[in-house]
Motif scaffolding. Structure first.
Motif, PDB file in Angstrom:
ATOM      1  N   LEU A 117      -7.667 -12.311 -12.830  1.00 52.43           N
ATOM      2  CA  LEU A 117      -6.739 -13.353 -13.267  1.00 52.43           C
ATOM      3  C   LEU A 117      -7.666 -14.755 -13.600  1.00 52.43           C
ATOM      4  CD1 LEU A 117      -3.776 -13.385 -10.849  1.00 52.43           C
ATOM      5  CD2 LEU A 117      -3.912 -13.034 -13.529  1.00 52.43           C
ATOM      6  N   GLU A 118      -8.720 -14.712 -13.230  1.00 59.77           N
ATOM      7  CA  GLU A 118      -9.850 -15.577 -13.552  1.00 59.77           C
ATOM      8  C   GLU A 118     -10.469 -15.373 -14.971  1.00 59.77           C
ATOM      9  OE1 GLU A 118     -14.368 -16.989 -12.441  1.00 59.77           O
ATOM     10  OE2 GLU A 118     -12.816 -16.521 -10.730  1.00 59.77           O
ATOM     11  N   LEU A 119     -10.546 -13.849 -15.089  1.00 60.08           N
ATOM     12  CA  LEU A 119     -11.208 -13.378 -16.157  1.00 60.08           C
ATOM     13  C   LEU A 119     -10.268 -13.402 -17.376  1.00 60.08           C
ATOM     14  CD1 LEU A 119     -13.191 -10.579 -14.783  1.00 60.08           C
ATOM     15  CD2 LEU A 119     -14.034 -12.578 -16.217  1.00 60.08           C
ATOM     16  N   ASN A 120      -8.929 -13.007 -17.079  1.00 66.75           N
ATOM     17  CA  ASN A 120      -7.832 -12.890 -18.229  1.00 66.75           C
ATOM     18  C   ASN A 120      -6.443 -13.488 -17.586  1.00 66.75           C
ATOM     19  OD1 ASN A 120      -5.792 -12.446 -20.114  1.00 66.75           O
ATOM     20  ND2 ASN A 120      -6.069 -10.212 -19.993  1.00 66.75           N
ATOM     21  N   PRO A 121      -6.266 -14.918 -17.614  1.00 70.44           N
ATOM     22  CA  PRO A 121      -4.893 -15.546 -17.094  1.00 70.44           C
ATOM     23  C   PRO A 121      -3.737 -14.682 -17.684  1.00 70.44           C
ATOM     24  CG  PRO A 121      -6.739 -17.095 -17.708  1.00 70.44           C
ATOM     25  CD  PRO A 121      -7.048 -15.809 -18.199  1.00 70.44           C
ATOM     26  N   ASN A 122      -3.866 -14.298 -18.658  1.00 71.00           N
ATOM     27  CA  ASN A 122      -2.840 -13.568 -19.449  1.00 71.00           C
ATOM     28  C   ASN A 122      -2.530 -12.085 -18.859  1.00 71.00           C
ATOM     29  OD1 ASN A 122      -2.320 -15.843 -21.202  1.00 71.00           O
ATOM     30  ND2 ASN A 122      -4.032 -15.012 -22.553  1.00 71.00           N
ATOM     31  N   ASN A 123      -3.229 -11.685 -17.993  1.00 69.63           N
ATOM     32  CA  ASN A 123      -2.760 -10.447 -17.347  1.00 69.63           C
ATOM     33  C   ASN A 123      -1.714 -10.417 -16.354  1.00 69.63           C
ATOM     34  OD1 ASN A 123      -3.028  -7.875 -15.867  1.00 69.63           O
ATOM     35  ND2 ASN A 123      -5.062  -7.629 -16.288  1.00 69.63           N
ATOM     36  N   THR A 124      -0.627 -10.164 -16.979  1.00 72.87           N
ATOM     37  CA  THR A 124       0.731 -10.583 -16.295  1.00 72.87           C
ATOM     38  C   THR A 124       0.869  -9.339 -15.208  1.00 72.87           C
ATOM     39  OG1 THR A 124       1.653 -11.003 -18.521  1.00 72.87           O
ATOM     40  CG2 THR A 124       3.122 -10.180 -16.564  1.00 72.87           C
ATOM     41  N   MET A 125       0.422  -8.378 -15.484  1.00 71.26           N
ATOM     42  CA  MET A 125       0.817  -7.083 -14.196  1.00 71.26           C
ATOM     43  C   MET A 125      -0.426  -7.681 -13.053  1.00 71.26           C
ATOM     44  SD  MET A 125       2.933  -5.340 -14.745  1.00 71.26           S
ATOM     45  CE  MET A 125       2.770  -4.263 -13.345  1.00 71.26           C
ATOM     46  N   ALA A 126      -1.369  -8.188 -13.179  1.00 68.68           N
ATOM     47  CA  ALA A 126      -2.366  -8.763 -12.307  1.00 68.68           C
ATOM     48  C   ALA A 126      -1.638  -9.903 -11.679  1.00 68.68           C
ATOM     49  CB  ALA A 126      -3.582  -9.135 -12.871  1.00 68.68           C
ATOM     50  N   ARG A 127      -0.874 -10.820 -12.513  1.00 70.26           N
ATOM     51  CA  ARG A 127      -0.107 -11.867 -11.690  1.00 70.26           C
ATOM     52  C   ARG A 127       1.233 -11.127 -10.629  1.00 70.26           C
ATOM     53  NH1 ARG A 127       1.346 -14.172 -15.730  1.00 70.26           N
ATOM     54  NH2 ARG A 127       3.475 -14.226 -16.050  1.00 70.26           N
ATOM     55  N   PHE A 128       1.692 -10.211 -11.231  1.00 70.53           N
ATOM     56  CA  PHE A 128       2.693  -9.528 -10.417  1.00 70.53           C
ATOM     57  C   PHE A 128       2.385  -9.063  -9.244  1.00 70.53           C
ATOM     58  CE2 PHE A 128       4.311  -4.975  -9.662  1.00 70.53           C
ATOM     59  CZ  PHE A 128       5.687  -5.298  -9.134  1.00 70.53           C
ATOM     60  N   ARG A 129       1.036  -8.406  -9.241  1.00 68.52           N
ATOM     61  CA  ARG A 129       0.326  -7.750  -8.110  1.00 68.52           C
ATOM     62  C   ARG A 129       0.159  -8.707  -7.008  1.00 68.52           C
ATOM     63  NH1 ARG A 129       0.987  -2.824  -8.100  1.00 68.52           N
ATOM     64  NH2 ARG A 129       0.555  -2.846 -10.210  1.00 68.52           N
ATOM     65  N   ILE A 130      -0.259 -10.209  -7.426  1.00 67.10           N
ATOM     66  CA  ILE A 130       0.022 -11.346  -6.448  1.00 67.10           C
ATOM     67  C   ILE A 130       1.156 -11.582  -5.586  1.00 67.10           C
ATOM     68  CG2 ILE A 130      -0.272 -13.884  -6.322  1.00 67.10           C
ATOM     69  CD1 ILE A 130      -2.796 -12.806  -6.614  1.00 67.10           C
ATOM     70  N   GLY A 131       2.323 -11.150  -6.396  1.00 68.79           N
ATOM     71  CA  GLY A 131       3.660 -11.078  -5.658  1.00 68.79           C
ATOM     72  C   GLY A 131       3.730 -10.211  -4.829  1.00 68.79           C
ATOM     73  N   VAL A 132       3.246  -8.826  -5.170  1.00 68.07           N
ATOM     74  CA  VAL A 132       3.442  -7.758  -4.233  1.00 68.07           C
ATOM     75  C   VAL A 132       2.531  -7.882  -2.738  1.00 68.07           C
ATOM     76  CG1 VAL A 132       2.807  -5.300  -3.849  1.00 68.07           C
ATOM     77  CG2 VAL A 132       3.863  -6.141  -6.226  1.00 68.07           C
ATOM     78  N   TYR A 133       1.486  -8.477  -3.125  1.00 69.22           N
ATOM     79  CA  TYR A 133       0.369  -8.778  -1.878  1.00 69.22           C
ATOM     80  C   TYR A 133       1.240  -9.728  -1.080  1.00 69.22           C
ATOM     81  CZ  TYR A 133      -2.986  -6.340  -4.582  1.00 69.22           C
ATOM     82  OH  TYR A 133      -3.723  -5.329  -5.430  1.00 69.22           O
ATOM     83  N   PHE A 134       1.891 -11.073  -1.567  1.00 73.10           N
ATOM     84  CA  PHE A 134       2.611 -11.859  -0.773  1.00 73.10           C
ATOM     85  C   PHE A 134       3.828 -11.188   0.103  1.00 73.10           C
ATOM     86  CE2 PHE A 134       1.601 -15.734  -3.823  1.00 73.10           C
ATOM     87  CZ  PHE A 134       0.559 -16.281  -2.946  1.00 73.10           C
ATOM     88  N   ALA A 135       4.371 -10.247  -0.660  1.00 71.23           N
ATOM     89  CA  ALA A 135       5.526  -9.375   0.009  1.00 71.23           C
ATOM     90  C   ALA A 135       4.867  -8.402   1.137  1.00 71.23           C
ATOM     91  CB  ALA A 135       6.136  -8.553  -0.892  1.00 71.23           C
ATOM     92  N   TYR A 136       3.634  -8.159   0.969  1.00 74.45           N
ATOM     93  CA  TYR A 136       3.059  -7.236   2.154  1.00 74.45           C
ATOM     94  C   TYR A 136       2.778  -8.226   3.341  1.00 74.45           C
ATOM     95  CZ  TYR A 136       1.800  -3.425  -1.002  1.00 74.45           C
ATOM     96  OH  TYR A 136       1.760  -2.525  -1.891  1.00 74.45           O
ATOM     97  N   GLN A 137       2.550  -9.401   3.067  1.00 75.57           N
ATOM     98  CA  GLN A 137       2.183 -10.379   4.199  1.00 75.57           C
ATOM     99  C   GLN A 137       3.437 -11.243   4.448  1.00 75.57           C
ATOM    100  OE1 GLN A 137      -0.884 -12.455   1.637  1.00 75.57           O
ATOM    101  NE2 GLN A 137      -2.258 -12.008   3.155  1.00 75.57           N
ATOM    102  N   ALA A 138       4.658 -10.745   4.196  1.00 71.94           N
ATOM    103  CA  ALA A 138       5.908 -11.482   4.557  1.00 71.94           C
ATOM    104  C   ALA A 138       5.983 -12.593   4.254  1.00 71.94           C
ATOM    105  CB  ALA A 138       6.093 -11.187   6.124  1.00 71.94           C
ATOM    106  N   LYS A 139       5.430 -13.024   2.931  1.00 71.80           N
ATOM    107  CA  LYS A 139       5.599 -14.445   2.447  1.00 71.80           C
ATOM    108  C   LYS A 139       6.668 -14.214   1.152  1.00 71.80           C
ATOM    109  CE  LYS A 139       1.055 -15.693   3.501  1.00 71.80           C
ATOM    110  NZ  LYS A 139      -0.563 -16.266   2.980  1.00 71.80           N
ATOM    111  N   PHE A 140       7.885 -13.905   1.643  1.00 69.35           N
ATOM    112  CA  PHE A 140       8.931 -13.783   0.711  1.00 69.35           C
ATOM    113  C   PHE A 140       9.141 -14.556  -0.316  1.00 69.35           C
ATOM    114  CE2 PHE A 140      10.037 -11.078   4.649  1.00 69.35           C
ATOM    115  CZ  PHE A 140       9.616 -10.125   4.295  1.00 69.35           C
ATOM    116  N   ASP A 141       9.265 -15.874   0.027  1.00 72.12           N
ATOM    117  CA  ASP A 141       9.773 -16.733  -1.023  1.00 72.12           C
ATOM    118  C   ASP A 141       8.358 -16.786  -1.977  1.00 72.12           C
ATOM    119  OD1 ASP A 141      11.848 -17.585   0.345  1.00 72.12           O
ATOM    120  OD2 ASP A 141      11.041 -19.274   1.355  1.00 72.12           O
TER     121      ASP A 141
END
Length: 338
Positions: A280-304
């Motif tokens: 995301l630092e290299l390409n802030p417009n990489n939407t799927m990379a941003r989506f992946r951040i959400g997935v990792y939050f879910a893995y860590q039970a950070k649901f909100d």
């Protein structure tokens, strides 16, 4: 026919010709030949003369997609030193617990014998000039291959095959074709067709890397092919392929993204976060990379936090994947009616 790039290194009393796969004394005397992996190790050290290469870098370069013990590298260096003889022992420096460095004086000779005069370039004969028809088709195919929907993927295959028909020595076109075949197989096919498409992908990536062993796109495509159910998701091999690609092109946001996914799959969430952050630092417009951040939050039970990320993803970006992940998150948080 593609221009031939002659790459020769002279050091001490030796001359190494990469293309001819020869290591000879300048006196003309012959001491036999180096084992294949020892020869590749010496070429890599010469290409990076004066630079410390870590053991991991050398293992990734010399044994791509293969898990080997570190002592194989030690044996290769030992074979080189034996071949060069007592007078040349100091030119390969061992840096304990780190790796090796070539410290001798090196003279590099490069000659480009371009017999076509049309698409070969002085720096890399496997890459056509930007204004060539093959290059135009390659760029179109690369864009379509990256979108990963079935229509664009099929069109990518067509235009990349057309690029290769014009220039059968164009390595990046083979790499992108491998990616398109792999996407078509992994996401949009099953049964015998999936098997055939995977075979096509593997053939294309091998052609790409045979033409240009240092092609970042080729190693990236190899990582994609490895990280599939057909190949059994061999994480160590996939990680090696992606790291090799990043060693050649450290600014590829997509490669950082894919490496992040492998890390997450094997539970290395810290590494996954680091790689996705770099993407995301290299390409802030990489939407799927941003989506992946959400997935990792879910893995860590950070649901909100996960839901907040999912809500920023446009509806037309991989709708099935995003909808499924959002639904799974709602189920986990007890919002069944939503």
């Amino acid at each position: 026919m593609s221009g031939k790039q002659i790459e020769i290194y002279e050091f001490g009393e030796f001359r190494l010709d990469v293309g001819e796969h020869r290591l000879d004394r300048l006196t003309g005397d012959s001491d036999g030949s180096l084992p294949e992996k020892a020869f590749q190790t010496l070429v890599t050290l010469l290409r990076n003369s004066g630079t410390l290469l870590t053991k991991e870098q050398l293992l990734t370069t010399i044994w791509p997609d293969t898990v080997v013990e570190e002592n194989n590298l030690g044996k290769a260096v030992h074979a080189i030193r034996n071949f060069l003889g007592p007078g040349s022992q100091g030119i390969i420096q061992t840096v304990p617990k780190h790796g090796y460095r070539f410290v001798g004086d090196v003279r590099k000779i490069e000659i480009n014998e371009d017999s076509r005069g049309t698409s070969a370039s002085a720096s890399n004969p496997s890459r056509p000039f930007p204004n060539s028809p093959a290059y135009d088709l390659y760029v179109r195919g690369k864009v379509k291959a990256g979108s990963e929907n079935i229509e664009d993927t099929e069109n990518a295959i067509k235009v990349l095959e057309a690029a290769i028909a014009i220039d059968p020595f164009f390595a990046p076109a083979y790499a992108q074709l491998a990616r398109a075949f792999n996407t078509r197989a992994f996401k949009f096919s099953a049964g015998p067709l999936r098997k055939l498409l995977h075979e096509n992908a593997e053939v294309a990536v091998e052609k790409a890397l045979a033409l240009d062993p240092d092609l970042a796109e080729g190693h990236f495509a190899r990582g994609l092919i490895l990280w599939t159910n057909t190949k059994g998701f061999p994480h160590e091999q996939a990680i090696r392929a992606y790291k090799r690609s990043l060693s050649l092109d450290p600014n590829s946001d997509e490669t950082h993204h894919q490496l992040s996914m492998v890390y997450a799959h094997i539970g290395l969430l810290e590494g996954a976060h680091d790689e996705i952050g770099r993407a995301l630092e290299l390409n802030p417009n990489n939407t799927m990379a941003r989506f992946r951040i959400g997935v990792y939050f879910a893995y860590q039970a950070k649901f909100d936090e996960a839901m907040a990320v999912f809500k920023t993803i446009p509806q037309d970006v991989s709708p099935m994947l995003v909808s499924r992940s959002t639904a799974e998150l709602l189920i986990q948080t007890g919002h069944l009616s939503d």
